[in-house]
Structures are given as C-alpha cells and as structure tokens.
Scaffold this motif. Sequence first.
Motif, PDB file in Angstrom:
ATOM      1  N   LEU A 124       0.837  -1.200   0.000  1.00  0.00           N
ATOM      2  CA  LEU A 124       0.000   0.000   0.000  1.00  0.00           C
ATOM      3  C   LEU A 124       0.874   1.254   0.000  1.00  0.00           C
ATOM      4  O   LEU A 124       0.620   2.213  -0.744  1.00  0.00           O
ATOM      5  N   LEU A 125       1.911   1.243   0.818  1.00  0.00           N
ATOM      6  CA  LEU A 125       2.795   2.399   0.894  1.00  0.00           C
ATOM      7  C   LEU A 125       3.573   2.596  -0.397  1.00  0.00           C
ATOM      8  O   LEU A 125       3.651   3.705  -0.930  1.00  0.00           O
ATOM      9  N   VAL A 126       4.172   1.513  -0.909  1.00  0.00           N
ATOM     10  CA  VAL A 126       5.014   1.625  -2.095  1.00  0.00           C
ATOM     11  C   VAL A 126       4.209   2.129  -3.286  1.00  0.00           C
ATOM     12  O   VAL A 126       4.582   3.099  -3.962  1.00  0.00           O
ATOM     13  N   PHE A 127       3.071   1.473  -3.562  1.00  0.00           N
ATOM     14  CA  PHE A 127       2.299   1.827  -4.749  1.00  0.00           C
ATOM     15  C   PHE A 127       1.509   3.119  -4.543  1.00  0.00           C
ATOM     16  O   PHE A 127       1.326   3.891  -5.492  1.00  0.00           O
ATOM     17  N   GLY A 128       1.048   3.353  -3.321  1.00  0.00           N
ATOM     18  CA  GLY A 128       0.328   4.589  -3.060  1.00  0.00           C
ATOM     19  C   GLY A 128       1.215   5.811  -3.241  1.00  0.00           C
ATOM     20  O   GLY A 128       0.830   6.788  -3.896  1.00  0.00           O
ATOM     21  N   LEU A 129       2.417   5.764  -2.676  1.00  0.00           N
ATOM     22  CA  LEU A 129       3.323   6.904  -2.799  1.00  0.00           C
ATOM     23  C   LEU A 129       3.815   7.082  -4.221  1.00  0.00           C
ATOM     24  O   LEU A 129       3.904   8.205  -4.733  1.00  0.00           O
ATOM     25  N   ASN A 130       4.169   5.983  -4.907  1.00  0.00           N
ATOM     26  CA  ASN A 130       4.656   6.106  -6.276  1.00  0.00           C
ATOM     27  C   ASN A 130       3.573   6.628  -7.218  1.00  0.00           C
ATOM     28  O   ASN A 130       3.874   7.288  -8.216  1.00  0.00           O
ATOM     29  N   THR A 131       2.314   6.318  -6.906  1.00  0.00           N
ATOM     30  CA  THR A 131       1.226   6.775  -7.767  1.00  0.00           C
ATOM     31  C   THR A 131       0.866   8.230  -7.518  1.00  0.00           C
ATOM     32  O   THR A 131       0.668   9.015  -8.457  1.00  0.00           O
ATOM     33  N   TRP A 132       0.791   8.621  -6.247  1.00  0.00           N
ATOM     34  CA  TRP A 132       0.196   9.911  -5.918  1.00  0.00           C
ATOM     35  C   TRP A 132       1.171  10.971  -5.448  1.00  0.00           C
ATOM     36  O   TRP A 132       0.781  12.135  -5.284  1.00  0.00           O
ATOM     37  N   LEU A 133       2.428  10.618  -5.215  1.00  0.00           N
ATOM     38  CA  LEU A 133       3.360  11.628  -4.706  1.00  0.00           C
ATOM     39  C   LEU A 133       3.465  12.853  -5.625  1.00  0.00           C
ATOM     40  O   LEU A 133       3.389  13.989  -5.139  1.00  0.00           O
ATOM     41  N   PRO A 134       3.631  12.676  -6.952  1.00  0.00           N
ATOM     42  CA  PRO A 134       3.705  13.888  -7.792  1.00  0.00           C
ATOM     43  C   PRO A 134       2.461  14.765  -7.671  1.00  0.00           C
ATOM     44  O   PRO A 134       2.567  15.999  -7.564  1.00  0.00           O
ATOM     45  N   GLN A 135       1.277  14.144  -7.711  1.00  0.00           N
ATOM     46  CA  GLN A 135       0.041  14.919  -7.620  1.00  0.00           C
ATOM     47  C   GLN A 135      -0.077  15.617  -6.260  1.00  0.00           C
ATOM     48  O   GLN A 135      -0.503  16.773  -6.166  1.00  0.00           O
ATOM     49  N   LEU A 136       0.302  14.912  -5.204  1.00  0.00           N
ATOM     50  CA  LEU A 136       0.234  15.501  -3.869  1.00  0.00           C
ATOM     51  C   LEU A 136       1.182  16.690  -3.748  1.00  0.00           C
ATOM     52  O   LEU A 136       0.842  17.718  -3.141  1.00  0.00           O
TER      53      LEU A 136
END
Length: 305
Positions: A125-137
């Motif tokens: 959850l952490l790995v894929f969540g951060l890789n997916t949404w970090l730029p947008q966040l």
Amino acid sequence: MFRFLAGLGFGGIPPTAIALVVEVAPAGRKLFYNSVMLSGFPVGGVVAALASLTLLDTVGFRGLFALGAVPLVTLVPLAWWVLPESARFASAERPAGGAKIRALLRDRSAVATALFSVANFCGFLLVFGLNTWLPQLMRGAGYDLGSALTFLLVLNIGSVVGGLVGAAVSDRFGGRVVATVLFVLAAAVMLLLTAPRSATLTSVLVFVAGAMVVGSQSVLWGYVATHYETEARATALGVTSGIGRLGAAAGPAIGGLLVSSGVGLAGNVAVFAAAALIGAVSSGLVPRRRAVATVALRPESDPVS
C-alpha cells in the motif's frame, strides 16, 4: 486484459526470484544479496521517472510502455540460459502444492502467515500509493510538475539505498527487528512531510521516506524467505505477497479517493503513516520459527528467523 496478464507476471516474479536468491546466497549474507536483487525495482522506478521527465512529451505513454518491454527480449533469454536451479529444491522431497499451503495454515505457521500477509499488505500500500500519488500531492502542495516528478525520482533513489542498507543490517540483527524499525521510521518521516519546508529539506525527507518505505518492504520479503523451509519458501512468499498485492491496489485507490475528496498532502500522509504503523506491529508480532525435522536440508549456518 493486457494489464491483467502483465500483473500475473509481475506478481509471480518476486516470490520465485527471492526464493532462488535466498537459496544460493552464502549464509550470513542472504538478506543482503536478496536486497541487491530487489533493488532492481526502485532502480526501475528511477529509470521510469527519468524517462517520464525526458521522453513523455516526445514518445507518449505508449513509448514508455515499450521501454518497459525491453527485458522481454534481453533479460528473459539471458535468465533462461544463466540462472541455476535450486539444488536443495531439486534434491528435496516436494509435497503437492495444496499440502504446502495447508502447512502454512497450521498452528504457529498460520499466525506467521497471517501477520506476514498484513505486513505485506501495508508495505505494498505504501510503495504503490506513494509512487502513484506523490507527484500529484506535491503539486497540490504548491510545487510545479517538474519539481513534483523530481520528488518521485528522489523517492526511488532513496528506495535503492534503503533496501541495500536495511538488508545489510538485517543480516546482522535479523529481519524482524529491522523491518519493524523501518516501518516505524517510515511513519515518522511521512508525518514530518506535512509541515511546510524548503524544497531542499522536503527532498531530503522524501529521500528518507523512500529509503524507509521500500527498505521495509525489501527487508520484509527477505524476512519471509528466511522464516520458512526450502520446500515451502516460494509458496509462503507467493501467498503472503499475493495477499499483500491487494495493498498495491488499495494504495492508489485510497490516495485517489482522498485527493478527489479534497484531502491534501497532510490527510494522505496521515493515512499512509497509519498503514506503516500497522505494518510495524504485524512484522514485530510474527512468532519465531521452531526447528523442524527438515533442518538437515539447510546448512547449519543459515539464520532461523
């Protein structure tokens, strides 16, 4: 359909690769060698981020997907030719697949399998969540697109360092302690990201977050691999990481829901930090493995988690 088929391959590669590396690596260095292999994941993330920054406008997303297909014509034939088979697997008596799964669901093994599955869920959850949404966040926090993609690059560079250092330490202190500590540190660093800071300091925190998040997942995989016997190792990795893959779907979905509902960087990071703490508790509570009759198949210097 093609994404589903690709997912079958992506999901099947790590358990078999981890099992083989742990099998052939020298005693006392198993977790480090395993992490060197797994560092390919964040290295791929670095390449993907660089490719996105430099090639996306030119070749589009289809061109980037084509770049990801290069291993099909390079590494796959090389691996088929060079990689050895597991000697202990070839010489051991192998129970049927159903019997191996049932063995993972009995007594202390059932508790360990359940806790490893929860920890894997949180890690994915952490790995894929951060890789997916970090730029947008980060864009929502006021950074432009180029800076936001740079944070993704920094996150993956930190992932490489965290995986290698975490595994080296794990060979000394054991996977349980290191995985638990990395999860806790990941939660702490992510909470620090919520406070406004300079771009330089934010980059440092993102680097450390990548080191802790992906480092914990890398160490956790090695922890699972050394916890189970040779004949059940790949099955255990497949079961626990297969359940954990639900976290790979949940992370981007949860992040998307939070972003669409107007929750900013602080709200997303708080959810991810909570997942990291759950992962810490789960990995820390895994019961120690008892010695079993098949110990003769394993060199005496092998670590028993």
